[in-house]
Design a protein around this motif. Structure first.
Motif, short mmCIF file in Angstrom:
data_model
loop_
_atom_site.label_atom_id
_atom_site.label_comp_id
_atom_site.label_asym_id
_atom_site.label_seq_id
_atom_site.Cartn_x
_atom_site.Cartn_y
_atom_site.Cartn_z
N ARG A 164 0.83 -1.21 0.00
CA ARG A 164 0.00 0.00 0.00
C ARG A 164 0.87 1.26 0.00
O ARG A 164 0.60 2.24 -0.71
N ALA A 165 1.94 1.26 0.79
CA ALA A 165 2.83 2.42 0.87
C ALA A 165 3.50 2.70 -0.47
O ALA A 165 3.67 3.87 -0.85
N ILE A 166 3.88 1.66 -1.19
CA ILE A 166 4.50 1.85 -2.51
C ILE A 166 3.55 2.61 -3.44
O ILE A 166 3.95 3.53 -4.15
N GLN A 167 2.27 2.25 -3.38
CA GLN A 167 1.28 2.94 -4.22
C GLN A 167 1.02 4.35 -3.73
O GLN A 167 1.03 5.30 -4.52
N ASP A 168 0.77 4.50 -2.42
CA ASP A 168 0.39 5.80 -1.89
C ASP A 168 1.54 6.81 -1.91
O ASP A 168 1.33 7.98 -2.23
N ASP A 169 2.74 6.36 -1.56
CA ASP A 169 3.87 7.29 -1.42
C ASP A 169 4.64 7.51 -2.72
O ASP A 169 5.16 8.60 -2.95
N LEU A 170 4.72 6.47 -3.57
CA LEU A 170 5.56 6.57 -4.76
C LEU A 170 4.79 6.57 -6.08
O LEU A 170 5.34 6.90 -7.12
#
Length: 196
Positions: A164-170
């Motif tokens: 999820r962080a890869i999608q949201d942050d990057l």
């Protein structure tokens, strides 16, 4: 090469400390070649490389596009994240690198300082335990911060999972992929190395 890409019979459970010197002007590839030669000479290490199909991931861009932009050569360095500043880190020492840190219990960070997407993929391999292929098509170097909670952490933290962080942050995504990957196969090694 990460441990998941090495296989073969290694019967010894011994741990060895190797003290070696090399020319300070040697680059990383030269040092690796010297170390490989040392292992072959002293431990009679015999290996070969082979490609085989493996399950892993491909890193690609989400439909809306990436949330990070390449750093131009004349751009000033991006500010260091707070947890680096608290530890007295110096920005110049971190440039060109991807650093993985433990921010707090269960929470990990991956920080890129003018780093390539290939370097990001290499760092992600540590967390997913298999290969990550760069299918983003993104060139150049980037500043980025990825903060996520370990999948197996049972504490109460309000932090996204790695995917999820890869999608949201990057603005990127990890998707399962099967591909031929090069493995190092250990054919033989002597558990009693020769001395100087």
């Amino acid at each position: 090469m990460p441990s998941w890409r090495i296989s073969g019979e290694i019967s010894s459970k011994k741990i060895f400390v190797i003290d070696a010197t090399f020319d300070p002007a040697a680059n990383e590839d030269q040092v690796r070649a010297m170390f490989q030669s040392l292992l072959e000479d002293r431990f009679k290490l015999m290996t070969h490389r082979a490609k085989k199909e493996a399950n892993g991931y491909a890193l690609s861009v989400v439909k809306k596009g990436p949330r990070i932009q390449p750093a131009k050569s004349d751009d000033p360095a991006a500010p260091l994240p707070e947890w680096f500043r608290e530890r007295g880190a110096v920005s110049a020492q971190l440039e060109g690198r991807v650093i993985s840190t433990i921010e707090e219990a269960g929470v990990r960070t991956v920080t890129g300082r003018r780093a390539s997407i290939r370097q990001l993929c290499d760092a992600l391999e540590l967390f997913v335990g298999t290969f990550v292929i760069d299918e983003t098509g993104m060139q150049g170097s980037y500043y980025f911060v990825l903060r996520f909670v370990r999948d197996d952490y049972r504490g109460d933290v309000d932090v996204a999972t790695l995917f999820r962080a890869i999608q949201d942050d990057l603005g990127l995504k990890l998707e399962k992929k099967r591909a031929p990957i090069e493995f190092l196969l250990v054919d033989g090694v002597d558990s009693s190395p020769t001395e100087n």
